[in-house]
Design an enzyme around this catalytic site. Sequence first.
Site, short mmCIF file in Angstrom:
data_model
loop_
_atom_site.label_atom_id
_atom_site.label_comp_id
_atom_site.label_asym_id
_atom_site.label_seq_id
_atom_site.Cartn_x
_atom_site.Cartn_y
_atom_site.Cartn_z
N THR A 135 11.73 -73.70 -52.73
CA THR A 135 10.34 -74.13 -52.88
C THR A 135 9.50 -72.88 -53.04
OG1 THR A 135 10.79 -76.02 -51.44
CG2 THR A 135 8.48 -75.45 -51.81
N GLU A 192 14.53 -73.26 -35.32
CA GLU A 192 13.50 -73.23 -36.36
C GLU A 192 12.62 -74.45 -36.23
OE1 GLU A 192 15.82 -73.39 -39.98
OE2 GLU A 192 16.55 -75.39 -39.57
N LYS A 219 19.73 -72.81 -48.20
CA LYS A 219 18.84 -73.96 -48.30
C LYS A 219 19.53 -75.03 -49.14
CE LYS A 219 13.88 -74.75 -48.81
NZ LYS A 219 13.25 -74.81 -47.49
#
Lengths: 272, 272
Positions: B30, B175, B142
């Site tokens: 992203t 996280e 990711k």
Amino acid sequence: LPSILINGCEATGISVLDRGFQYGDGLFETLRIRSGQPRHWSRHLARLQLGCERLHIARPDVTLLRAEADRLCAGIDDGVLKLTVTRGEGGRGYAVRGKPTPSRVLAVFAAPEFPAAHASEGVRLRVCDTRLGCNPALAGIKHLNRLEQVLARAEWQDETIAEGLMLDSENRIIEGTMSNIFCVRDGALYTPVLSRCGVRGVTRDRVMELAGQMGLTAHEQDMGLADLAQAEEMFITNTLISLWPVRQLEDRHYAVGPVATRLRQALEAADA
Amino acid sequence: LPSILINGCEATGISVLDRGFQYGDGLFETLRIRSGQPRHWSRHLARLQLGCERLHIARPDVTLLRAEADRLCAGIDDGVLKLTVTRGEGGRGYAVRGKPTPSRVLAVFAAPEFPAAHASEGVRLRVCDTRLGCNPALAGIKHLNRLEQVLARAEWQDETIAEGLMLDSENRIIEGTMSNIFCVRDGALYTPVLSRCGVRGVTRDRVMELAGQMGLTAHEQDMGLADLAQAEEMFITNTLISLWPVRQLEDRHYAVGPVATRLRQALEAADA
């Protein structure tokens, strides 16, 4: 005949905004088609329902799913139906905004061709290096996050090895990349607990029930490789293979035993 | 202008046989778009490269990806570019047959609108019940298997809570659902080790580098909720938010401190 229906329409493409594509935010079922019918429909739908509840996805209407399945399966003597349900389209980001309409994708594939000897003489298994992470929230259901299985299956190319055994991060045996595993010790049946990871197979459930009907004691139990080394028999199950005895795991050899043979016959008799 | 390119063509649908849809067998990035350009392109591509290596996916040609990104970003003053790479189309089953051509999907979204106070006054965080399973093979990258994040983000609807903190199965803080976390203790910076699970954010790396340039000691360290309770400052980072101080975690309050403020200014200066 169409081979793929997406939300009831003949199509091949799903929106890249579908959360199934974006995040693996969905579930699937793989069903055997025989004589124009998807087999064990109720059992597969029950697991789909459980998965939808776990992921908070509104399961599409069962009558609609069945009508679409029947439309695809009509005239197919032997094949595979893959049924996928996702949370539907969403924007970017993990948060679910509003009430997305779940997507349903039904696709028909040719029946897999397996050597007949796999069922009669047994198969070879290896132990995979890729581990299964533990997450009770995702255990048991057949969700679309399958990278662990993809990586595990990519570990070997040797076609004489039919399946790879997967352990979790704490060295417990859980399942094969595409199957559940059973072993027999002292005449009783054992299969791993699937409360932390793993997929609870429809054929696994059937085997547990058939074992009970045969008077066999069947246990879900945590087990490690050392337990398998002492097994009298071992076998793997899934919807497409039914039951394959294991004749070799890494360097260790096993006999095709009476329990595997009886259970396979019972599965086949119920499917006939 | 097109807003989505699939393998270089304006389109919205991806084949349901794409392994990204079937198994989450792929990766994404992203990126922030500013003045017609995707920002921090090299850093995002480096993580994508690492992910492709880990999953044994042949990364699409960088020049091609950049040309497609530039085509989509042209004329966009502020926005978001989502870049997805999957293993490509495959039949049913986890095994990769032959050499599938990876799919690339680039999509442009509007810039997110965040309250300005998030950056200046800090945000509220909660602790999620959903845990992260541990799997070193998938840690740091990711990938498209994001059900854990989806379930964690679905735990709260309260819009005054900006983010949820995720722990792994062994109670380590890892996280946020969409961000990395840092805390300051005795003037030094700490952020969780991401070798077992979690995503190594591009902004996390930038913060670690900027901290070094400022003479701040920065550590990757395993930590639990008790460690955060003793923190002097806490903040979260990602590509789109840059850096938000944490002013509240569950019932505990934190000050917006000098370290978070300096690091945010440094990030913004580098982005200007």
